[in-house]
Design a protein around this motif. Structure first.
Motif, PDB file in Angstrom:
ATOM      1  N   SER A 102       0.844  -1.198   0.000  1.00  0.00           N
ATOM      2  CA  SER A 102       0.000   0.000   0.000  1.00  0.00           C
ATOM      3  C   SER A 102       0.877   1.244   0.000  1.00  0.00           C
ATOM      4  O   SER A 102       2.062   1.196   0.343  1.00  0.00           O
ATOM      5  N   ALA A 103       0.270   2.385  -0.356  1.00  0.00           N
ATOM      6  CA  ALA A 103       1.028   3.639  -0.488  1.00  0.00           C
ATOM      7  C   ALA A 103       0.645   4.625   0.609  1.00  0.00           C
ATOM      8  O   ALA A 103       0.541   5.829   0.376  1.00  0.00           O
ATOM      9  N   TYR A 104       0.428   4.141   1.819  1.00  0.00           N
ATOM     10  CA  TYR A 104      -0.023   5.007   2.901  1.00  0.00           C
ATOM     11  C   TYR A 104       1.018   6.041   3.306  1.00  0.00           C
ATOM     12  O   TYR A 104       0.689   7.097   3.844  1.00  0.00           O
ATOM     13  N   SER A 105       2.289   5.762   3.064  1.00  0.00           N
ATOM     14  CA  SER A 105       3.344   6.678   3.514  1.00  0.00           C
ATOM     15  C   SER A 105       3.589   7.833   2.546  1.00  0.00           C
ATOM     16  O   SER A 105       4.379   8.729   2.844  1.00  0.00           O
ATOM     17  N   LEU A 106       2.938   7.832   1.394  1.00  0.00           N
ATOM     18  CA  LEU A 106       3.191   8.852   0.381  1.00  0.00           C
ATOM     19  C   LEU A 106       2.219  10.019   0.506  1.00  0.00           C
ATOM     20  O   LEU A 106       1.067   9.846   0.918  1.00  0.00           O
ATOM     21  N   GLN A 107       2.684  11.184   0.133  1.00  0.00           N
ATOM     22  CA  GLN A 107       1.844  12.374   0.047  1.00  0.00           C
ATOM     23  C   GLN A 107       1.607  12.684  -1.432  1.00  0.00           C
ATOM     24  O   GLN A 107       2.549  12.702  -2.214  1.00  0.00           O
ATOM     25  N   GLY A 108       0.353  12.871  -1.793  1.00  0.00           N
ATOM     26  CA  GLY A 108       0.044  13.153  -3.185  1.00  0.00           C
ATOM     27  C   GLY A 108      -1.356  12.700  -3.512  1.00  0.00           C
ATOM     28  O   GLY A 108      -2.196  12.484  -2.626  1.00  0.00           O
ATOM     29  N   SER A 109      -1.627  12.513  -4.787  1.00  0.00           N
ATOM     30  CA  SER A 109      -2.978  12.130  -5.203  1.00  0.00           C
ATOM     31  C   SER A 109      -2.958  11.652  -6.650  1.00  0.00           C
ATOM     32  O   SER A 109      -1.969  11.825  -7.379  1.00  0.00           O
ATOM     33  N   VAL A 110      -4.078  11.064  -7.046  1.00  0.00           N
ATOM     34  CA  VAL A 110      -4.325  10.735  -8.446  1.00  0.00           C
ATOM     35  C   VAL A 110      -5.438  11.673  -8.901  1.00  0.00           C
ATOM     36  O   VAL A 110      -6.483  11.770  -8.250  1.00  0.00           O
ATOM     37  N   THR A 111      -5.208  12.346  -9.997  1.00  0.00           N
ATOM     38  CA  THR A 111      -6.173  13.358 -10.450  1.00  0.00           C
ATOM     39  C   THR A 111      -6.640  13.060 -11.872  1.00  0.00           C
ATOM     40  O   THR A 111      -5.963  12.364 -12.642  1.00  0.00           O
ATOM     41  N   GLY A 113      -9.695  14.853 -15.040  1.00  0.00           N
ATOM     42  CA  GLY A 113     -10.616  15.926 -15.366  1.00  0.00           C
ATOM     43  C   GLY A 113      -9.907  17.242 -15.631  1.00  0.00           C
ATOM     44  O   GLY A 113      -8.683  17.384 -15.462  1.00  0.00           O
ATOM     45  N   THR A 114     -10.684  18.243 -16.040  1.00  0.00           N
ATOM     46  CA  THR A 114     -10.140  19.568 -16.341  1.00  0.00           C
ATOM     47  C   THR A 114      -9.555  20.205 -15.091  1.00  0.00           C
ATOM     48  O   THR A 114     -10.207  20.256 -14.046  1.00  0.00           O
ATOM     49  N   ASN A 115      -8.312  20.677 -15.225  1.00  0.00           N
ATOM     50  CA  ASN A 115      -7.610  21.307 -14.093  1.00  0.00           C
ATOM     51  C   ASN A 115      -7.552  20.392 -12.878  1.00  0.00           C
ATOM     52  O   ASN A 115      -7.596  20.852 -11.723  1.00  0.00           O
ATOM     53  N   ASP A 116      -7.445  19.097 -13.143  1.00  0.00           N
ATOM     54  CA  ASP A 116      -7.332  18.105 -12.061  1.00  0.00           C
ATOM     55  C   ASP A 116      -8.450  18.243 -11.031  1.00  0.00           C
ATOM     56  O   ASP A 116      -8.238  18.198  -9.812  1.00  0.00           O
ATOM     57  N   ARG A 117      -9.663  18.386 -11.537  1.00  0.00           N
ATOM     58  CA  ARG A 117     -10.813  18.620 -10.666  1.00  0.00           C
ATOM     59  C   ARG A 117     -11.137  17.412  -9.782  1.00  0.00           C
ATOM     60  O   ARG A 117     -11.484  17.570  -8.609  1.00  0.00           O
ATOM     61  N   TYR A 118     -10.995  16.232 -10.337  1.00  0.00           N
ATOM     62  CA  TYR A 118     -11.383  15.036  -9.604  1.00  0.00           C
ATOM     63  C   TYR A 118     -10.142  14.380  -8.996  1.00  0.00           C
ATOM     64  O   TYR A 118      -9.123  14.193  -9.670  1.00  0.00           O
ATOM     65  N   VAL A 119     -10.257  14.020  -7.733  1.00  0.00           N
ATOM     66  CA  VAL A 119      -9.081  13.597  -6.963  1.00  0.00           C
ATOM     67  C   VAL A 119      -9.335  12.251  -6.287  1.00  0.00           C
ATOM     68  O   VAL A 119     -10.436  11.976  -5.799  1.00  0.00           O
ATOM     69  N   MET A 120      -8.291  11.432  -6.262  1.00  0.00           N
ATOM     70  CA  MET A 120      -8.299  10.163  -5.528  1.00  0.00           C
ATOM     71  C   MET A 120      -7.091  10.142  -4.603  1.00  0.00           C
ATOM     72  O   MET A 120      -5.988  10.518  -4.999  1.00  0.00           O
ATOM     73  N   ASP A 121      -7.287   9.689  -3.376  1.00  0.00           N
ATOM     74  CA  ASP A 121      -6.178   9.586  -2.429  1.00  0.00           C
ATOM     75  C   ASP A 121      -5.250   8.442  -2.819  1.00  0.00           C
ATOM     76  O   ASP A 121      -5.679   7.429  -3.382  1.00  0.00           O
ATOM     77  N   LEU A 122      -3.978   8.576  -2.454  1.00  0.00           N
ATOM     78  CA  LEU A 122      -3.001   7.533  -2.768  1.00  0.00           C
ATOM     79  C   LEU A 122      -3.209   6.270  -1.938  1.00  0.00           C
ATOM     80  O   LEU A 122      -2.603   5.233  -2.227  1.00  0.00           O
ATOM     81  N   SER A 123      -4.045   6.354  -0.922  1.00  0.00           N
ATOM     82  CA  SER A 123      -4.353   5.151  -0.144  1.00  0.00           C
ATOM     83  C   SER A 123      -5.085   4.113  -0.983  1.00  0.00           C
ATOM     84  O   SER A 123      -5.204   2.947  -0.577  1.00  0.00           O
ATOM     85  N   SER A 124      -5.583   4.523  -2.143  1.00  0.00           N
ATOM     86  CA  SER A 124      -6.290   3.594  -3.039  1.00  0.00           C
ATOM     87  C   SER A 124      -5.354   2.944  -4.046  1.00  0.00           C
ATOM     88  O   SER A 124      -5.799   2.382  -5.045  1.00  0.00           O
ATOM     89  N   LEU A 125      -4.051   3.016  -3.796  1.00  0.00           N
ATOM     90  CA  LEU A 125      -3.065   2.347  -4.643  1.00  0.00           C
ATOM     91  C   LEU A 125      -2.613   1.054  -3.972  1.00  0.00           C
ATOM     92  O   LEU A 125      -2.404   1.012  -2.761  1.00  0.00           O
ATOM     93  N   THR A 126      -2.452   0.005  -4.763  1.00  0.00           N
ATOM     94  CA  THR A 126      -1.953  -1.276  -4.266  1.00  0.00           C
ATOM     95  C   THR A 126      -0.909  -1.808  -5.228  1.00  0.00           C
ATOM     96  O   THR A 126      -1.127  -1.829  -6.444  1.00  0.00           O
TER      97      THR A 126
END
Length: 469
Positions: A102-111, A113-126
């Motif tokens: 898991s990527a719990y130790s990382l800071q950032g996101s998955v984005t 849409g236009t201007n990165d409107r929609y965001v997913m936390d990195l905790s959803s990475l495996t």
């Protein structure tokens, strides 16, 4: 005396006293039927337990735990790192081994849409080893598996797999946290009852993974475009993350982690995984592989086979109780056979004497009586197995049969399920090997029961036998 003559004589003698033979036969039928049914209930229970455990997880999978809790022979702490995984892969009967990172130790996101409107936390990475996914039992709903091989530190794209509901992990960053329109979830419907689609279509929309450190002028970022190569089929027994996470190659996720630690100027000395999953080729080999893992120094392991063994012990204990009753029935049947054959010898003493005077060999006389007792056992076994099949069919379809008459009953919790929550509509299972084993066993019971009377028959004096009334 020919074998055919012995068979004819044995059959003729059995039909002399039809009532007595039938009563003796009934004892063997009851004993055989009870033994078969008791074993069939245990087989059905075992299958129900296995089906239940499969819904919980993979029966041929072993979880190996690290975290600094395992000690080697030299007293040093064993690391459950990449080298340890390679050692696990080399064990006999092991087809794959991987960590789920898991990527719990990382800071950032998955984005997206236009201007990165929609965001997913990195905790959803495996992160998963792509070479292990297919052997581990993962399946693709569409697309292909990610490529194997080392990570490319200069790559700007990363191959990923997505789940059926990955798009619902994105939220609308332009909406306030208290807004009901900020999130969408699987099963959500609009006012007209129509399904609401996620904010992001993972197959069409561009998705970017970004890691960042610092704030304002000290902020540093690095980005990768996510290349969706396939959809993984969800399997909760392997992990909830198969439903909605983004699945990267382990080597790519570790590359991202290294890039993050380098940007943040953090020294990462922890190369050990919390747990590693080991796939075994066959359920019967799980105990041996688990023992081999312990010999490597990793004592803290878990497999569904451990729980399965406990369930099997409970099934065996139940079968022993019922099997004891069935064994008593067969013992009574054996005594009845001995009694029947003894009475037959007493009634046919003169006939035995005549046979001896005419030169009949003792072995032929002994064989004739053994064939009679074996025939009683065999016929009882055939009829007992046939009745067992009928009873098994009735048990498995009793609910449906009673429903036809407006009644309802559920025997699965009493006979075929209920243990550890295992429920099954199949209460009794009679495989072919059980039918054959029952026939052989019933025949042997008859054969053994006839040994004593047969030996008594050959000991009778010919002259005394002829004078016998």
């Amino acid at each position: 005396m020919k074998i055919s003559d012995e068979i004819v004589l044995s059959a003729r003698n059995l039909t002399r006293r039809k009532g007595r033979t039938a009563l003796t036969l009934i004892g063997v039928v009851i004993g055989t039927c009870m033994v078969v049914l008791m074993i069939s209930l245990g087989i059905a229970q075992t299958q129900a337990n296995d089906e239940m455990l499969k819904s919980w997880g993979d029966l041929t999978q072993i979880q190996v735990y690290g975290g600094g809790r395992s000690m080697g022979a030299d007293g040093k702490v064993l690391k459950l790192d990449d080298k340890a995984i390679e050692n696990l892969k080399q064990l006999d009967h092991v087809v794959a081994a991987t960590a789920y990172v898991s990527a719990y130790s990382l800071q950032g996101s998955v984005t997206a849409g236009t201007n990165d409107r929609y965001v997913m936390d990195l905790s959803s990475l495996t992160g998963v080893d792509p070479a292990a996914m297919e052997p581990m039992g993962f399946q693709l709903a569409s697309g292909r598996w990610p490529d194997t091989g080392p990570a490319n530190k200069k790559a700007t794209k990363i191959q990923v797999l997505v789940g059926d509901y990955t798009g619902y992990n994105f939220y609308d960053s332009r909406k306030s946290e208290n807004s009901p329109n900020r999130y969408r979830w699987q099963g959500m419907t609009d006012a007209q009852g129509n399904p609401v689609e996620p904010f992001v279509n993972v197959d069409k929309d561009k998705m970017t993974l970004t890691i960042k450190t610092g704030e304002g002028s000290t902020e540093k970022t690095q980005t990768w475009e996510l290349d969706v190569v396939g959809h993984i089929q969800q399997d909760v027994s392997k992990g909830w993350w198969t439903q909605s996470n983004i699945i990267l190659r382990t080597q790519d996720l570790k590359m991202i982690e290294d890039a993050y630690y380098k940007m943040a100027k953090i020294t990462n000395n922890n190369t050990s995984y919390d747990q590693v999953y080991v796939k075994v080729d066959d359920l019967d080999n799980v105990p041996a592989v688990e023992k081999a893992i312990h010999e490597l120094g990793f004592e803290n392991t878990y497999s569904m086979n451990q729980q399965r063994e406990e369930m099997q012990k409970q099934v065996v204990r139940s079968q022993m109780i019922f099997g004891g009753v069935a064994a008593v029935s067969l013992l009574v049947a054996a005594i009845n056979i001995i009694n029947t054959m003894t009475m037959a010898i007493y009634e046919r003493t003169r006939e035995i004497g005549v046979m001896k005077v005419l030169g009949c060999e003792l072995n032929n006389i002994r064989t004739m009586f053994l064939m009679e007792s074996s025939c009683i056992g065999f016929l009882g076994g055939v009829i007992g197995v046939a009745i067992s099949l009928v009873v098994s069919f009735l048990l498995n379809n009793l609910s449906m049969i009673l429903a036809m008459f407006g009644q309802s009953i559920d025997l699965s919790g009493i006979l075929g399920g209920g243990m550890y929550g295992a429920m099954s509509s199949t209460i009794s299972v009679i495989p072919v090997w059980l039918m054959l084993a029952a026939l052989v066993f019933a025949t042997l019971v008859g054969l053994v029961s006839g040994i004593l009377p047969a030996n008594n028959a050959v000991k009778i004096s010919a002259l005394e036998a002829i004078r016998h009334d």
